[in-house]
Design an enzyme around this catalytic site. Structure first.
Site, PDB file in Angstrom:
ATOM      1  N   HIS A 114      37.276   6.995 -63.651  1.00 27.59           N
ATOM      2  CA  HIS A 114      36.714   7.631 -64.840  1.00 27.59           C
ATOM      3  C   HIS A 114      35.650   8.673 -64.526  1.00 27.59           C
ATOM      4  O   HIS A 114      34.996   9.167 -65.451  1.00 27.59           O
ATOM      5  CB  HIS A 114      36.103   6.576 -65.766  1.00 27.59           C
ATOM      6  CG  HIS A 114      37.092   5.815 -66.572  1.00 27.59           C
ATOM      7  ND1 HIS A 114      37.665   6.300 -67.735  1.00 27.59           N
ATOM      8  CD2 HIS A 114      37.661   4.593 -66.391  1.00 27.59           C
ATOM      9  CE1 HIS A 114      38.506   5.416 -68.230  1.00 27.59           C
ATOM     10  NE2 HIS A 114      38.524   4.362 -67.429  1.00 27.59           N
TER      11      HIS A 114
ATOM     12  N   LYS B 236      27.090  12.158 -78.203  1.00 29.73           N
ATOM     13  CA  LYS B 236      27.576  11.502 -76.989  1.00 29.73           C
ATOM     14  C   LYS B 236      26.377  11.076 -76.171  1.00 29.73           C
ATOM     15  O   LYS B 236      25.237  11.440 -76.481  1.00 29.73           O
ATOM     16  CB  LYS B 236      28.478  12.421 -76.172  1.00 29.73           C
ATOM     17  CG  LYS B 236      27.879  13.796 -75.859  1.00 29.73           C
ATOM     18  CD  LYS B 236      28.901  14.681 -75.156  1.00 29.73           C
ATOM     19  CE  LYS B 236      29.949  15.182 -76.124  1.00 29.73           C
ATOM     20  NZ  LYS B 236      31.314  15.113 -75.627  1.00 29.73           N
ATOM     21  N   ARG B 237      26.640  10.281 -75.148  1.00 31.60           N
ATOM     22  CA  ARG B 237      25.572   9.831 -74.263  1.00 31.60           C
ATOM     23  C   ARG B 237      24.771  11.038 -73.757  1.00 31.60           C
ATOM     24  O   ARG B 237      25.339  12.070 -73.400  1.00 31.60           O
ATOM     25  CB  ARG B 237      26.195   9.069 -73.091  1.00 31.60           C
ATOM     26  CG  ARG B 237      25.234   8.539 -72.060  1.00 31.60           C
ATOM     27  CD  ARG B 237      25.966   7.552 -71.144  1.00 31.60           C
ATOM     28  NE  ARG B 237      27.196   8.088 -70.595  1.00 31.60           N
ATOM     29  CZ  ARG B 237      27.279   8.696 -69.412  1.00 31.60           C
ATOM     30  NH1 ARG B 237      26.211   8.859 -68.675  1.00 31.60           N
ATOM     31  NH2 ARG B 237      28.435   9.138 -68.968  1.00 31.60           N
TER      32      ARG B 237
ATOM     33  N   LYS C 105      26.419  16.725 -69.573  1.00 28.53           N
ATOM     34  CA  LYS C 105      26.986  16.945 -70.901  1.00 28.53           C
ATOM     35  C   LYS C 105      26.288  18.092 -71.631  1.00 28.53           C
ATOM     36  O   LYS C 105      26.759  18.573 -72.657  1.00 28.53           O
ATOM     37  CB  LYS C 105      26.911  15.655 -71.726  1.00 28.53           C
ATOM     38  CG  LYS C 105      27.795  14.541 -71.152  1.00 28.53           C
ATOM     39  CD  LYS C 105      27.710  13.275 -71.965  1.00 28.53           C
ATOM     40  CE  LYS C 105      28.546  12.149 -71.366  1.00 28.53           C
ATOM     41  NZ  LYS C 105      29.983  12.341 -71.526  1.00 28.53           N
TER      42      LYS C 105
ATOM     43  N   THR D 142      36.692  11.392 -74.995  1.00 26.50           N
ATOM     44  CA  THR D 142      37.570  10.960 -76.083  1.00 26.50           C
ATOM     45  C   THR D 142      37.027  11.399 -77.438  1.00 26.50           C
ATOM     46  O   THR D 142      37.798  11.514 -78.387  1.00 26.50           O
ATOM     47  CB  THR D 142      37.744   9.430 -76.086  1.00 26.50           C
ATOM     48  OG1 THR D 142      36.463   8.788 -76.056  1.00 26.50           O
ATOM     49  CG2 THR D 142      38.558   8.978 -74.890  1.00 26.50           C
TER      50      THR D 142
ATOM     51  N   LYS E 214      38.822  12.732 -81.133  1.00 31.00           N
ATOM     52  CA  LYS E 214      38.535  12.233 -82.481  1.00 31.00           C
ATOM     53  C   LYS E 214      38.150  13.375 -83.408  1.00 31.00           C
ATOM     54  O   LYS E 214      38.581  13.427 -84.572  1.00 31.00           O
ATOM     55  CB  LYS E 214      37.411  11.202 -82.423  1.00 31.00           C
ATOM     56  CG  LYS E 214      37.733   9.978 -81.596  1.00 31.00           C
ATOM     57  CD  LYS E 214      36.477   9.176 -81.258  1.00 31.00           C
ATOM     58  CE  LYS E 214      36.748   8.136 -80.194  1.00 31.00           C
ATOM     59  NZ  LYS E 214      35.518   7.530 -79.663  1.00 31.00           N
TER      60      LYS E 214
END
Length: 1050
Positions: free
Chosen positions: A462, A780-781, A786, A892, A896
């Site tokens: 991952h 998100k985290r 990110k 993911t 969505k």
């Protein structure tokens, strides 16, 4: 429950084995008679006085009222004790809810408020699930089908009630039933806390997979850990993020069933001895029990209901030191129990690490999972948790295999009946644990066990981040899991043999490179059988400084040219080292003895001391005696100290690749990086092992249930609702994307969802926002890769430019935006927490600026979780997936958002690449460097050749000016500056991508001005999201890795 003579049922489990506390339970005829009470058409007549379960007071969030008259259970009225899932109606559901409110009580009888209503409703639903649950596993037992077992440290499920009744197609019936009782389904469902069993995308993916496995009728189970306090609850204060403990289990969990008869021993520490039979025996040490809690996972429009088994840990009751307790030493008496139970208490409450070590008496309250790696205590806890998951799950799987095999157990057929999938590296100890059980307990040879293990286990990668590819200290693992280290050493030796066979010994440099890259044991000498393969030249421990070469020729001659003096110096050094080594060995022997003695003790203070002593033992000691310095030092030391030896490590990702038959990435670009970079040497050796399985999300939870308005529109225009199972039919929306009627309905559904979010934001943050503004969301985290920092700096730049304009110019140029952030920063991740603080400070300034008004709002949503996502995602119009290219495995949430008609802005990273291909390049806002450019750009920065764009310098200076308050952001902005150094040099290329990002955001504004074009883009995103259903992903796993077939219930 279905009527059956089988001993199996998830409510009275069958698993047993010689060392397990589990026992096969034969309920015989009594049990079969009881089952008749739970058959699908069973009802029981209850004869008694009229009893009311309606009470006057209801919680403040629901109007205060009694249950309506039908809450009275009249004399001789038929009350369904178990809900019939095949013929439910509102009246029978209401009766079932009332029954549980009275006879399965978790609250006092005099009130029927919302929390009580939720638990009674959930128990009513669970009745229907148990019937299907039992039928499912009765079929699996009878058919002895091959079964997949999905092991994951995380299952981030979210709320279960609406998902369960949705999959059972009972949403309308339950809404009507609760209305009869004077309640609303929405308000009752809101009482359910999110199950805090995970930390982010890894756990959310695992939960989507379970939904798809059940829906597609594949025989499978999930295995995880039951975290008592779960992921921390995030609070946003003036100081930024603060963490408090989760309380999701405070009032119990109506969905889980404790299996008191299912428990397995899990051992730590101890030692390995050889028996007279030649077998290895792992003895002594610390033993705990892993106890099973089962959660039913229903499929959509199917009876199939699979199981998520969660392990909790406890010590045997005999470990309570009753003598110490009665003597008044209560802490000592309880510590053995608390030390065992802390293994599975909470996830990610990392801020407590220091607190745990300093507040010893609070350990039984503040235990942590996923602890920071700074302390040895945290490392030990994390490794214990991973081994608990692996050991208990494999014991359970093997028990099932043995029972289904009957008297003729053929271990060669184990991989034909069992597929074990490791979700990331956390469950990698499955490999040595399965080997241990097969060899030590089942009597198989090494060759047989290794063949079975490799055919059974598979690994999903991952991440490409080096720090996320787990490594464990070899010394720590030897102490905690001594037998497993022996097995890992033998696996490593087999791997060395394979590498030598593949590459030969002629090119020693190539061989050394391959061994260094591929071995499981890092910085460990080659086994004796291979020791002569690579002979390294002996390095002198004597060095000389350049200053003394220039200024002390005579001294240099004394040390290096005089053989006699050199010999004397070497003799002295050897003598000194010998004394030191002897002393060190003695010290180590004493420390080892002390550590071994401490293993037998359970006192918490001594346990902490043992951790500290062991940490010191692992440090490299390299001190020189004063006598040596007389020879080796004049102006400065001539004798250079040898560099400290690198720590010996166990590389779990390498072990996962070697020990399994398949390795898969989770997006096309990620899988290519895995093959070309992360595991390139393994890919060249075993190319057939490597696959891609692009992630997916369940369309049930992530559009059908969370966005019912849009779901109905899709069904109306496609003409049927089977798109929920066959998402390929979403592509039919493309032909209607220009239709004005569809666009009007589409926009209305989006606005309705935005209104819900407006109320939510007002309640949670106090900020009021306009429904006419674009909802721009990044949830998100929080992590530097990110790049929430890029997003907020873009907002700051936008705000600065707005302030430089007149009101008329601002309105003409900019589209109103509500910029919404959400996500949790790792508690010890300082830079991530600085980013959270910065976002909230920007929001506090911008949101109160009267010149800006509704043109720009910045909102950080506290405590982001699955339920919040189900609210925000349907309302989103632009979503940001802007990680540095090549660093996000898949993602993911991007799937969505696209599924719910949100337009994405992002880099070519992870699944963004495939989403852009499916929705169309014109319907995706692309910016930034490409993955293949990243290494060159970092080198350019290191060489001092990078020239930042003026806009980037401008925004940094604006932040430094103090416009966003008194907080010092030097460390945060400093990470974007300089060309080298830890925490500097803009490793994630925010500055490089900033001008491209700003230009892309200008294109977003232009597109949003044209609402017809924007709505078409939104429709095209939903139409193109069909590929990203987890149903497609699970079909691929089942066909290409697990080799399992669907089992449809009659």
């Amino acid at each position: 429950m279905a009527t059956t003579s089988s001993h199996f049922s998830p409510t009275s489990h069958w698993c047993s084995n010689g060392s397990s506390i589990s026992r096969l339970v034969d309920f015989g005829s009594k049990w079969r008679r009881k089952q008749q009470l739970f058959s699908m058409n069973s009802r029981r007549v209850v004869k008694r006085r009229s009893v009311s379960v309606s009470i006057k007071n209801v919680s403040s969030s629901e109007p205060k009222q009694k249950l309506k008259d039908d809450a009275l259970i009249e004399e001789e009225e038929e009350v369904p004790r178990i809900l019939n899932p095949s013929t439910p109606n509102a009246s029978s559901i209401a009766s079932s809810i009332k029954y549980h409110a009275e006879f399965t009580p978790l609250f006092s009888p005099e009130r029927f408020e919302l929390p009580k209503a939720y638990y009674a409703t959930a128990q009513s639903v669970r009745d229907a699930l148990i019937i299907n649950w039992n039928s499912t596993y009765e079929s699996y037992e009878r058919l002895n089908a091959k079964q997949a077992y999905y092991l994951s440290m995380e299952f981030l499920q979210g709320r279960a009630l609406l998902n369960a009744i949705g999959n059972l197609e009972l949403t309308g019936a339950y809404a009507e039933a609760l209305s009869k009782l004077g309640l609303s389904l929405e308000n009752v469902a809101c009482q359910e806390p999110d199950a805090a069993l995970g930390n982010g995308g890894l756990g959310r993916l695992a939960s989507c997979f379970l939904d798809s496995l059940a829906t597609l009728n594949y025989p499978a189970w999930g295995y995880g850990l039951r975290y008592k306090y779960g992921l921390f609850k995030q609070q946003i204060t003036k100081d930024g993020q603060e963490e408090v403990a989760e309380d999701w289990l405070e009032m119990g969990n109506p969905w889980e069933i404790l299996r008191n008869d299912i428990s397995y021993p899990v051992k730590f520490y101890g030692k390995v001895v050889s028996g007279s039979d030649g077998k290895k025996h792992w003895i002594g040490g610390e033993d705990i029990k892993a106890v099973a809690y089962d959660v039913p996972i229903p499929g959509y429009k199917t009876k199939t209901t699979i199981n998520l088994r969660l392990w909790s840990t406890k010590a045997p009751s005999e470990d309570l030191d009753l003598y110490a307790f009665n003597a008044g030493d209560h802490t000592k008496a309880y510590e053995a129990l608390s030390n065992a139970e802390k293994v599975c208490v909470c996830v990610c409450f990392l801020l407590l690490n220091t607190y745990v070590l300093t507040k010893k008496f609070a350990l039984h309250i503040c235990y942590v999972l996923y602890p920071g790696d700074d302390s040895l205590e945290g490392k030990i806890l994390r490794l214990k948790q991973q081994y608990t998951l692996c050991s208990a799950s494999l014991q359970d799987i093997i028990t099932c295999f043995e029972r289904r095999s009957g008297s003729n157990i053929d271990w060669e057929k184990f991989p034909e009946k069992v597929a074990v999938q490791m979700n990331d590296t956390h469950p990698t100890l499955c490999i040595p644990e399965l080997m241990r059980i097969l060899i030590d307990l089942k009597g198989l040879s090494w060759k047989e066990a290794w063949n079975i293990t490799q055919r059974t286990v598979a690994y999903t990668n991952h991440t490409v981040l080096p720090e996320a590819l787990e490594k464990w200290s070899l010394e720590l693992m030897q102490k905690l899991l001594p037998r497993h280290v022996e097995i890992i050493e033998l696996i490593d030796e087999e791997l060395i043999s394979t590498i030598v066979s593949e590459y030969g010994t002629e090119d020693s440099d190539l061989l050394e490179k391959k061994l260094k890259e591929m071995r499981i044991l890092e910085n460990v000498d080659l086994p004796s059988a291979f020791a002569e393969l690579i002979v390294k030249p002996k390095q002198s421990s004597v060095g000389i400084t350049s200053e003394e070469l220039e200024n002390s020729d005579e001294e240099t001659k004394l040390v290096y040219n005089s053989e006699e003096e050199t010999k004397r110096a070497n003799d002295l050094e050897e003598e000194t080292n010998s004394e030191e080594e002897t002393k060190r060995a003695n010290d180590l022997e004493e420390e080892t003895k002390r550590a071994n003695d401490l293993e037998e003790e359970t006192n918490l203070e001594e346990e902490t001391k043992r951790a500290n002593d062991f940490e010191e033992e692992m440090e490299v000691v390299d001190e020189k005696d004063e006598s040596k310095s007389k020879v080796t030092q004049k102006k400065e030391k001539i004798m250079a100290e040898p560099p400290p030896k690198p720590p010996k490590m166990v590389r779990m990702a390498n072990l996962a690749v070697v020990g399994g038959h398949a390795v898969n990435g989770v997006a096309e670009i990620h899988s290519e990086i895995v093959k070309d970079e992360v595991f390139n040497a393994f890919y060249k050796l075993w190319p057939d092992k490597f696959q891609n399985k692009t992630n997916g999300v369940t369309p049930r939870r992530w559009i059908h249930f969370c966005n019912p308005g849009l779901s109905k529109i899709i069904t109306d225009w496609i003409g049927m609702d089977d798109w929920v199972l066959n998402t390929e039919k979403l592509a039919e929306l493309r032909k209607f994307s220009d239709n004005e009627d569809l666009q009007v309905q589409w926009k209305a559904a989006k606005r309705s969802n935005k209104m819900k979010v407006i109320s939510f934001l007002k309640e949670k943050t106090g900020y009021s926002v306009s429904p006419d503004a674009m909802f721009d969301i990044q949830v998100k985290r929080i992590h530097e890769y990110k790049r929430q920092l890029l997003n907020i700096l873009g907002i700051v730049y936008r705000y600065k430019k707005m302030k430089e304009m007149t009101a008329e110019e601002r309105k003409a140029k900019y589209v109103p935006r509500v910029c919404i952030f959400g996500g949790k920063a790792f508690s010890t991740y300082v830079q991530a927490k600085r980013i959270v603080k910065f976002i909230t400070d920007v929001g506090a300034t911008v949101n109160h600026d009267p010149d800006i008004g509704d043109l720009l709002k910045v909102v950080f949503v506290p405590d982001y979780n699955v339920s919040v996502a189900e609210l925000l995602i349907p309302a989103s119009e632009l979503s940001q997936h802007i990680s540095t290219a090549g660093m996000e495995a898949s993602g993911t949430s991007n799937m969505k958002f696209a599924m719910n008609g949100c337009v994405l802005i992002g880099t070519l990273d992870g699944a963004n690449v495939e989403i852009r291909e499916e929705v169309g390049e014109d319907n995706f806002f692309l910016f930034g460097a490409r993955a293949h450019e990243i290494a060159g750009l970092r080198k350019e920065r290191a060489d001092g050749k990078f020239v930042p764009d003026p806009s980037f310098e401008e925004v940094k200076d604006f932040v430094k000016s103090g416009v966003f308050g008194p907080c010092n952001y030097d460390e945060l902005i400093g990470s974007l500056e300089g060309n080298e150094g830890f925490g500097r040099a803009d490793y994630f290329l925010v500055g490089k991508d900033f001008p491209s990002y700003i230009e892309c955001q200008e294109e977003v504004d232009k597109a949003y001005h044209d609402q017809k074009t924007w709505t078409k883009m939104s429709i095209m995103n939903t139409a193109g999201s069909y590929k990203f259903s987890s149903d497609r992903t699970i079909h691929e796993y089942a066909r290409e890795i697990w080799n399992i077939e669907p089992v449809e219930l009659p």
